[in-house]
Design a protein around this motif. Structure first.
Motif, PDB file in Angstrom:
ATOM      1  N   VAL A 111       0.859  -1.185   0.000  1.00 16.59           N
ATOM      2  CA  VAL A 111       0.000   0.000   0.000  1.00 16.59           C
ATOM      3  C   VAL A 111       0.894   1.233   0.000  1.00 16.59           C
ATOM      4  O   VAL A 111       1.610   1.498   0.962  1.00 16.59           O
ATOM      5  CB  VAL A 111      -0.983   0.010   1.191  1.00 16.59           C
ATOM      6  CG1 VAL A 111      -0.278  -0.163   2.525  1.00 16.59           C
ATOM      7  CG2 VAL A 111      -1.812   1.277   1.182  1.00 16.59           C
ATOM      8  N   GLU A 155       3.323   1.072  -7.211  1.00 23.48           N
ATOM      9  CA  GLU A 155       2.842  -0.207  -6.673  1.00 23.48           C
ATOM     10  C   GLU A 155       3.028  -1.325  -7.685  1.00 23.48           C
ATOM     11  O   GLU A 155       3.404  -2.441  -7.308  1.00 23.48           O
ATOM     12  CB  GLU A 155       1.359  -0.102  -6.279  1.00 23.48           C
ATOM     13  CG  GLU A 155       1.134   0.291  -4.838  1.00 23.48           C
ATOM     14  CD  GLU A 155      -0.272  -0.015  -4.331  1.00 23.48           C
ATOM     15  OE1 GLU A 155      -0.550   0.332  -3.184  1.00 23.48           O
ATOM     16  OE2 GLU A 155      -1.084  -0.621  -5.066  1.00 23.48           O
ATOM     17  N   SER A 195      -2.653  -2.836  -3.355  1.00 21.49           N
ATOM     18  CA  SER A 195      -3.872  -2.182  -2.864  1.00 21.49           C
ATOM     19  C   SER A 195      -4.711  -1.606  -3.996  1.00 21.49           C
ATOM     20  O   SER A 195      -5.936  -1.651  -3.938  1.00 21.49           O
ATOM     21  CB  SER A 195      -3.511  -1.098  -1.847  1.00 21.49           C
ATOM     22  OG  SER A 195      -2.934   0.035  -2.465  1.00 21.49           O
ATOM     23  N   HIS A 196      -4.077  -1.071  -5.038  1.00 24.73           N
ATOM     24  CA  HIS A 196      -4.860  -0.459  -6.114  1.00 24.73           C
ATOM     25  C   HIS A 196      -5.578  -1.495  -6.963  1.00 24.73           C
ATOM     26  O   HIS A 196      -6.552  -1.166  -7.646  1.00 24.73           O
ATOM     27  CB  HIS A 196      -3.963   0.416  -6.997  1.00 24.73           C
ATOM     28  CG  HIS A 196      -3.131  -0.351  -7.971  1.00 24.73           C
ATOM     29  ND1 HIS A 196      -1.906  -0.917  -7.636  1.00 24.73           N
ATOM     30  CD2 HIS A 196      -3.329  -0.671  -9.280  1.00 24.73           C
ATOM     31  CE1 HIS A 196      -1.406  -1.534  -8.680  1.00 24.73           C
ATOM     32  NE2 HIS A 196      -2.242  -1.402  -9.692  1.00 24.73           N
ATOM     33  N   MET A 249      -6.163   5.648   2.161  1.00 32.85           N
ATOM     34  CA  MET A 249      -4.992   4.781   2.299  1.00 32.85           C
ATOM     35  C   MET A 249      -5.177   3.714   3.375  1.00 32.85           C
ATOM     36  O   MET A 249      -4.783   2.568   3.193  1.00 32.85           O
ATOM     37  CB  MET A 249      -3.772   5.643   2.607  1.00 32.85           C
ATOM     38  CG  MET A 249      -2.452   4.905   2.572  1.00 32.85           C
ATOM     39  SD  MET A 249      -1.083   6.037   2.942  1.00 32.85           S
ATOM     40  CE  MET A 249       0.334   4.938   2.735  1.00 32.85           C
ATOM     41  N   ARG A 274      -7.831   0.955   2.412  1.00 32.37           N
ATOM     42  CA  ARG A 274      -7.290   0.222   1.268  1.00 32.37           C
ATOM     43  C   ARG A 274      -6.108  -0.649   1.694  1.00 32.37           C
ATOM     44  O   ARG A 274      -5.938  -1.775   1.224  1.00 32.37           O
ATOM     45  CB  ARG A 274      -6.850   1.211   0.174  1.00 32.37           C
ATOM     46  CG  ARG A 274      -6.619   0.544  -1.175  1.00 32.37           C
ATOM     47  CD  ARG A 274      -6.285   1.525  -2.284  1.00 32.37           C
ATOM     48  NE  ARG A 274      -4.968   2.120  -2.136  1.00 32.37           N
ATOM     49  CZ  ARG A 274      -4.717   3.382  -1.801  1.00 32.37           C
ATOM     50  NH1 ARG A 274      -5.734   4.214  -1.597  1.00 32.37           N
ATOM     51  NH2 ARG A 274      -3.484   3.836  -1.669  1.00 32.37           N
ATOM     52  N   GLY A 275      -5.296  -0.133   2.622  1.00 28.59           N
ATOM     53  CA  GLY A 275      -4.193  -0.933   3.142  1.00 28.59           C
ATOM     54  C   GLY A 275      -4.673  -2.129   3.928  1.00 28.59           C
ATOM     55  O   GLY A 275      -4.142  -3.243   3.798  1.00 28.59           O
ATOM     56  N   ALA A 280      -5.917  -4.720   1.407  1.00 30.30           N
ATOM     57  CA  ALA A 280      -4.815  -5.437   0.764  1.00 30.30           C
ATOM     58  C   ALA A 280      -4.175  -6.431   1.730  1.00 30.30           C
ATOM     59  O   ALA A 280      -3.838  -7.565   1.352  1.00 30.30           O
ATOM     60  CB  ALA A 280      -3.773  -4.445   0.252  1.00 30.30           C
TER      61      ALA A 280
END
Length: 1413
Positions: A207, A218, A236-237, A245, A248-249, A252
């Motif tokens: 992330v 990434e 993460s993306h 962030m 999303r982190g 992931a």
């Protein structure tokens, strides 16, 4: 021929199999099977065993367990599984390393910096998913734009020349521009990753900041990791391409943690079959249920989408099967009620699936589409205990092993036992799978003996408290059922009433193993008149998996505006940067093609695929985004709907905008006059392979006579008690059969209880519909008409409060109901307010008070409000009471009061405005009301009317005037400099809102500008007025809800239990005080002392004198320093809040939070000291700084915990166009048996912090670091928690302010533990000069300047290196004992294991948000 279709729900206890098999006549039929999920003595895998049994039974061909299963007849296998959820709960996933942008190694540890339970001094949080962290050398920032905006500033046109970028400008996927200041340092990354590999870790989650819009770095990290041999790389993306962030982190990390675990399970599952399930064979379609209610092929099934795999099947099942002949599906609203063994899931369906996109499970925030399924910790296995005079159900579960007492495995009493005791479960018709050899029936005698033991304890408690009546065993068992039912009603009310829906207008769709035993009671409590129980209710999750669609989703972030016509209610015109109209439409088309192709690749025909387009929309300047579906009939191909500056408009724009506005209005009560922004573009492709069931088409024929019952049992129902109850075999009942309760309907996997007052009818497709029998309810009609007084005069309400005895069952029920009222008031306030502070940060509290102003119920929102609100209400009672300034005017129905003065009117600080509504009722039946309260503020009352209770709401207003925007000036010396101060004002007078009067008061500080330079009245009057109206609306909702409670129980009973609830809390505090006195070896009347020093040298001194004879205590602050010429003076109400918070933390068990906590306490605060300053003294810092130090001192006196950071680290920045405010986490103090949590908010605050990416997108700053300050916690036997380092850079000139403490005086250790490091505030100029700002400062920042804030740690507890005996002695200081103080009956299982329940869903998210503002 492949003619077997299997749908399987593998749960934690049971695995359900729903199979469509050939009927031998050219058609198909269904077979149902339920087996234990774990039974290693008989089979290695439950789903495979279920398939084997069905194949063998239907075909007659042996399928040996020791050989791979023959798949020649299998067409498809669909499965939902709890494998991912269990791995997350039990932390049994893959070993994992987190790869993150440099400066953020502790991103997922700190997260939003809030703590999960505000009263838990230990601050227990789940362990992180990752073992190691790799910081990546790289940096991507968002440069200033040239278009005027809050972020870019007023002179934005020259930004690019005045503040040139330091790196390279590149395009983001949203069409925005990013600045790459630092390219990826690949050599360093490779070296760090090699070390991770060398330590045996093969899975990484990556992330990087802003990777959702600029994924290049990434992607490269992923390429390197895969080249080096990492087996699982979750970027993460790719996992969830959404801005934010932290979530999303987490997502992931969950994916990297769970996906390998799931793959291993799937490999084992597939390995039990022949080649038909392998990728090479591919003859059998293998699909898995996802959290969003759609199916996924096995090769794309990932961990983060599997959290609700099983419950999602149940949601789909009831959504697609709740129907019967004559039903209008277009008007159908359904509440799903899935009661299982450990918990109950509730959800809502009204024609479309309701999704949420960010939820927290087991401490991990998952950012992915999930069905909005809300879990409450009440299931068949929920533990029953009698403790502290209350009946308690859950939240712990006895689990499947040892299980309830009736399982014969040495378990504890559970809800299943209560239903057995009451005759609602018949052992002779229940599977015989219990006992040591799992071949015995339920143990009714063991359950009966356990309930006799609890009944004896209940009766002993009642006798000791003076209650003359005795509770029978049946009444005790029924009491637990009633408490459990009320606990399950609360989330249903939250899903309906709190969102503007009428619960009574819904059908209750009941399923799950235990749901049928509670359905009638739940529906009756919620006013529902219809219950639906599907014929396969016991395996409905598997049925839902059978009916589910295959789904493919694609999503990308965006940054564009809808056109002016897009938002009903007048969204402002768009303009400036972002995607061009064609870009969004092209992306929708591209994403749609990609999603459709995924389904085509799975073998679907294009005609079987439908698509759904969504835009994630929000009003500019707000955080509340609504995922908005493209409305039917809108023009997808038109460019008119989406724009970044075009002035065109059309139907597409209008349709999306109207849909967004309608959803926003329904949720929040209004729309805003602001631009509407697009944050994300999402497409969902749905492949439908089998037709939907048409249960509604079947009309039942003549049923014939009812069959004879299997048996007639004696079952207990309120109010009549035991009644003869026939038990019918459900399979012998035919469509059209109808029977009135009481009755039991039994099949092989479940029991449905038809209570008296209900009629069950078998529908044309063998489902059960239960309807409430018609009955008049005049009291409900009176409540609907708003006639609270009329309701009080009903004969049922004549009982006086003094004559109503306290019984532990109703005590628990009223505790739930009172708290539910406070919660629903809060949701009304949030829905109808407009400011960011109240609507989004949820910086408010709502509460219910008795006629004397004593707190009855305060939903645990803000700790600093807990005791202070009661002081505000009590002040108004005295103000309008005999001898008070307002006595001549008095109070009348329709009056609503407002105040905020900290010193004179029980306020905390001026921005916190309290709105108080007195509620009147007729005198009949009120003999138990407090004559001082009822007759006190009564000079202007109508004859015969009395105040019976108050409701109040307190909200933090973003500005109420003063010398600085935000009304929290760091340098104020006088109260007048902090804004408008109001002692008492009738904001509503006999029903009329006094807008002119309150406007004058809020603008009044501006009249002092000649004597106080820079002072102003409120700078946002419109928001003030709107939020005050919302507070009045919240109070009105509270009055309505209490009126309904009075209609149900009578005024005398309600007012009595207001006092009983307070008395229960009072007794718990008195017990705690006695226990502490004894453990400290104090004399019968003895004292302990504690003190601390503020950074300016002002002492805070406390002597606590405890009298064991009555369990009382005096808190005496004699010796505390004088009022200061600064703003960290604290009004008395803040000290009361600190005390009530501390007492609640010290009581080991979960007690109601109310005025009873303070009843045993006498507080003495010398006039003129810092805790009781003059009414003109500045106090804004006292609420946020001194309150923390008072709490530390109270806990020090009780030897409960070392000092926490003792500060909130209030940080602000802004200019004439923009302002930002945050509080920053630090270290928590250690205690007897625990280390302090690092990087967390403590005690009197629990505010969330803005996500790094959101912060940088909205404001002209770069966040360079947010990490733990290693080693800042105090040393000791148990170390204190570490503070944090937070470093920000200004991108353009700004004014910043810091208001903090503990920069000179260290947070103290306790019992030999070391002190923690103090905080430090540094200004780092662009040229490298570093300046220590001290604790309180205002500073001008130029572009490139940085502020580096190092927050204090927490103190250590006990001497470092203490031996085991010393450590054990220290742990014994812990109030409540090592186990946390579970006091009460837990018959039958002294060693029973506790099974935690993971609460989840939008209702739980809202609760967390309210506790973390």
């Amino acid at each position: 021929m492949r003619d077997f279709h299997f749908s399987i729900d593998r749960g934690g206890t049971f695995t359900d199999v729903f199979a469509e098999v050939p009927d031998g006549k050219g058609g198909s039929k269904f077979k149902v099977l339920k087996l234990l999920s774990v039974d290693p003595a008989n089979y290695p895998d439950a789903p495979r065993e279920g398939i084997r049994r069905v194949l063998e039974e239907v075909t007659g061909v042996p399928h040996p367990r020791d050989r791979p299963l023959d798949t020649r007849r299998i067409a498809s296998i669909r499965m939902g599984t709890t494998v991912a959820t269990n791995a997350l709960l039990e932390r049994q996933g893959e070993r994992l390393a987190l790869v993150v942008s440099e400066g953020f190694p502790d991103l997922l540890h700190i997260a939003n910096q809030s703590r999960p339970n505000i009263f838990d001094l230990e601050i227990r949080s789940p362990h992180p998913l990752y073992e190691e962290v790799v910081e990546v050398g790289e940096q991507v920032v968002l440069p200033l734009g040239d278009g005027a905006s809050q972020r870019n500033g007023a002179a934005a046109a020259s930004n690019s020349s005045r503040y040139p970028p330091q790196g390279t400008l590149e395009a983001a996927v949203t069409g925005e521009v990013v600045e790459v200041r630092r390219r990826l340092e690949e050599a360093r990354l490779r070296a760090d990753l090699q070390g991770v590999l060398d330590r045996g870790i093969r899975s990484v989650a990556v992330v990087l900041k802003h990777a959702a819009i600029y994924p290049a770095h990434e992607r490269r990290v992923g390429e390197i990791a895969r080249e080096m041999g990492f087996e699982q790389v979750s970027l993460s993306h790719e996992v969830m391409p959404m801005v934010k962030m932290v979530p999303r982190g987490f997502t992931a990390a969950a994916d990297a943690y769970l996906t390998p675990h799931i793959k291993r399970y799937l490999a084992g599952f597939v390995g039990g079959f022949d080649s038909g399930l392998t990728a090479e064979g591919g003859a059998v379609q293998l699909l898995f249920m996802q959290s969003d209610g759609g199916l996924s092929p096995v090769d794309s099934f990932s961990g983060h989408k599997a959290i609700l795999s099983g419950p999602a099947g149940g949601y789909v099942g009831y959504a697609l099967t709740t129907r019967w002949a004559g039903l209008d599906l277009s008007k159908l609203q359904v509440i799903g009620f899935d009661m299982g063994g450990t918990s109950t899931d509730v959800s809502r369906y009204a024609g479309s699936y309701e999704h949420v996109f960010e939820t927290t499970t087991a401490g991990v925030t998952i950012q992915a589409p999930q069905l909005d399924i809300n879990t409450v910790a009440a299931g068949g296995g929920s533990r029953l205990m009698f403790r502290n005079g209350l009946f308690s159900v859950g939240p712990e579960s006895v689990g499947a092993h040892p299980g309830p007492v009736c399982y014969k495995k040495g378990g504890a009493l559970a809800i299943t036992d209560a239903n057995l005791q009451l005759g609602r479960i018949l052992p002779e018709f229940f599977p015989k799978i219990f006992g040591p050899k799992e071949n015995e029936p339920l143990d009714a005698s063991g359950t009966d003996a356990a309930f006799h033991a609890v009944a004896a304890e209940v009766n002993a408690h009642e006798a000791a408290t003076g209650a003359p009546s005795l509770s029978s065993v049946d009444e005790v068992a029924m009491g637990f059922i009633r408490v459990a039912n009320e606990a399950m009603c609360r989330p249903i009310r939250a899903l309906t009433q709190m969102r503007g829906y009428d619960a009574a207008g819904h059908v209750l769709a009941c399923f799950g193993g235990a749901g049928g035993q509670h359905a009638c009671a739940i529906a009756r409590a919620l006013g529902m008149s219809t219950i639906f129980v599907h014929r396969y209710a016991g395996v409905l999750s598997a049925v839902g998996i059978h009916l589910a669609d295959v789904v493919a989703e694609v999503q990308e972030p965006a940054a564009a505006k809808l056109l002016p016509a897009a938002a009903e209610g007048g969204a402002g015109a768009g303009g400036g940067g972002g995607c061009a109209p064609g870009d969004i439409l092209e992306r929708q088309a591209r994403l749609e093609a990609a999603a459709v192709q995924k389904l085509l690749d799975q073998g679907f025909e294009r005609s079987q695929i439908t698509t759904e387009r969504y835009l994630n929309l929000r009003y500019h300047g707000t955080d509340v985004a609504v995922m908005t579906a493209e409305p039917a009939g809108s023009s997808s191909g038109s460019s008119s709907g989406i724009s970044s500056g075009s002035s065109s408009s059309g139907s597409g724009s209008s349709s999306y905008g109207e849909a967004f506005a309608a959803a926003y209005r329904r949720e929040f009560g209004f729309v805003l006059d602001r631009e509407v922004w697009i944050d994300d573009v999402r497409v969902r492709a749905v492949g439908r392979a089998r037709p939907l069931p048409d249960d509604a088409a079947a009309e039942p024929g003549p049923p014939g006579p009812l069959p004879a019952p299997l048996a007639t049992t004696s079952a207990f129902f309120e109010p009549a008690g035991r009644q003869p109850t026939p038990a019918y075999d459900l399979n012998t009942l035919q469509p059209g059969h109808s029977l009135a309760g009481p009755a039991l309907l039994i099949d092989a996997i479940s029991t449905v209880v038809v209570e008296p007052g209900w009629r069950a009818t078998i529908t044309g497709t063998h489902n059960i519909r239960m309807d409430a029998l018609a009955c008049a309810d005049p009291k409900a009609a009176a409540v609907a008409a708003g006639e609270v007084g009329a309701v009080a005069a009903e004969p049922a309400a004549v009982a006086t409060a003094a004559a109503v005895e306290c019984d532990p069952v109703r005590l628990a029920i009223f505790s739930h109901r009172f708290m539910g009222i406070a919660e629903q008031m809060g949701r009304t306030l949030q829905r109808t307010s407009v400011s960011v502070n109240i609507k989004e940060r949820l910086d408010f509290s709502c509460a219910l008070f008795g006629a004397d102003g004593g707190l009855v119920a305060n939903a645990p929102h803000l700790p600093v409000h807990l005791g202070a609100m009661s002081e505000a209400v009590r002040f108004q009672v005295s103000y309008y009471g005999p001898g008070g300034p307002g006595a001549a005017e008095g109070l009348a129905e329709g009056d609503v009061l407002l105040s905020n003065h900290p010193q004179l009117a029980g306020g905390s600080h001026l921005p916190d405005i309290t709105v108080i509504t007195p509620v009147f009722s007729s005198p009949e039946g009120e003999e138990g009301a407090d004559p001082r309260a009822g007759g006190g503020p009564g000079g202007g009352q109508e004859r015969g009317k009395r105040i019976v209770f108050f409701v109040a709401s307190r909200g933090h207003h973003a500005d109420i005037g003063g010398i600085s925007p935000g009304s929290m000036p760091p340098t104020s010396k006088l109260l007048v400099e902090e804004g408008a101060a109001i002692v008492s004002f009738k904001i509503v007078r006999q029903g009329a809102f006094q807008e002119a009067g309150i406007t004058r008061l809020l603008l009044a500080p501006g009249q002092l500008v000649d004597s106080i330079p820079g002072i102003s009245g409120t700078r946002n009057l419109s928001d003030n007025l709107s939020d005050l109206k919302a507070q009045v609306a919240a109070n009105t909702r509270g009055i309505q809800l209490v009126g309904e409670l009075i209609a149900e129980y009578g005024l005398g009973v309600v007012t009595a239990f207001m006092r009983h609830i307070q008395a229960n809390a009072e007794a718990s505090v008195r017990t705690m005080l006695r226990q502490f006195s004894e453990r400290q070896g104090l004399p019968e009347v003895g004292s302990v002392t504690a003190s601390d020093i503020m950074d300016d040298g002002t002492p805070i001194a406390l002597t606590v004198t405890i009298d064991r004879r009555d369990g009382s205590a005096v808190f005496d602050f004699e010796g505390t320093g004088p009022e200061v010429y600064a703003n960290h003076n604290a009004p008395p109400a803040v000290t009361y809040s600190a005390i009530i918070y501390s007492l609640r933390c010290l009581v080991a068990s979960d007690i109601p939070l109310n005025q009873g906590c303070l009843a045993p306490i006498t507080v003495r605060i010398p006039h003129g000291c810092i805790l009781n300053p003059a009414d003109t003294a500045a106090v804004v810092g006292g609420n946020v700084l001194t309150s923390q130090r008072v709490t530390d001192v109270v806990l020090r006196a009780f030897t409960a915990a070392a000092a926490s950071q003792g500060c909130m680290n209030n940080f602000t920045f802004g200019d004439e166009q923009m302002g930002y405010y945050e509080t920053i986490a630090g270290g928590a103090g250690a205690g007897p048996g625990w280390t302090g949590r690092s990087g967390v908010h403590t005690h009197m605050t629990n505010t969330r912090i803005t996500d790094p990416e959101i912060l940088e997108r909205r404001y002209p700053v770069v966040l360079h670091a947010f990490k733990l300050r290693q080693g800042s916690g105090g040393r000791g036997c148990w170390r204190g928690g570490d503070g944090v380092i937070r470093e920000l850079e200004a991108l353009r000139p700004l004014t910043a302010g810091i208001l903090s403490e503990r920069r000179a005086v260290r947070p103290f250790g306790l019992c030999g533990g070391g002190d923690a490091a103090p905080g430090l505030n540094l200004l780092i100029r662009a040229g490298g000069r570093t300046v220590n700002l001290g604790a309180k400062a205002t500073v001008h920042l130029e572009a490139g300047d940085r502020l580096r804030i190092l927050t204090p740690g927490g103190g250590g507890f006990g001497p470092e290196g203490a031996d085991a005996d010393v450590a054990a002695a220290l742990k014994r200081r812990r109030l409540g004992g090592d186990g946390g103080g579970d006091e009460g009956s837990d018959a039958g299982a002294p060693a029973a294991k506790r099974h935690a329940v993971a609460l989840k869903g939008s209702v739980e998210e809202y609760r967390r948000a309210q506790e973390t503002v």
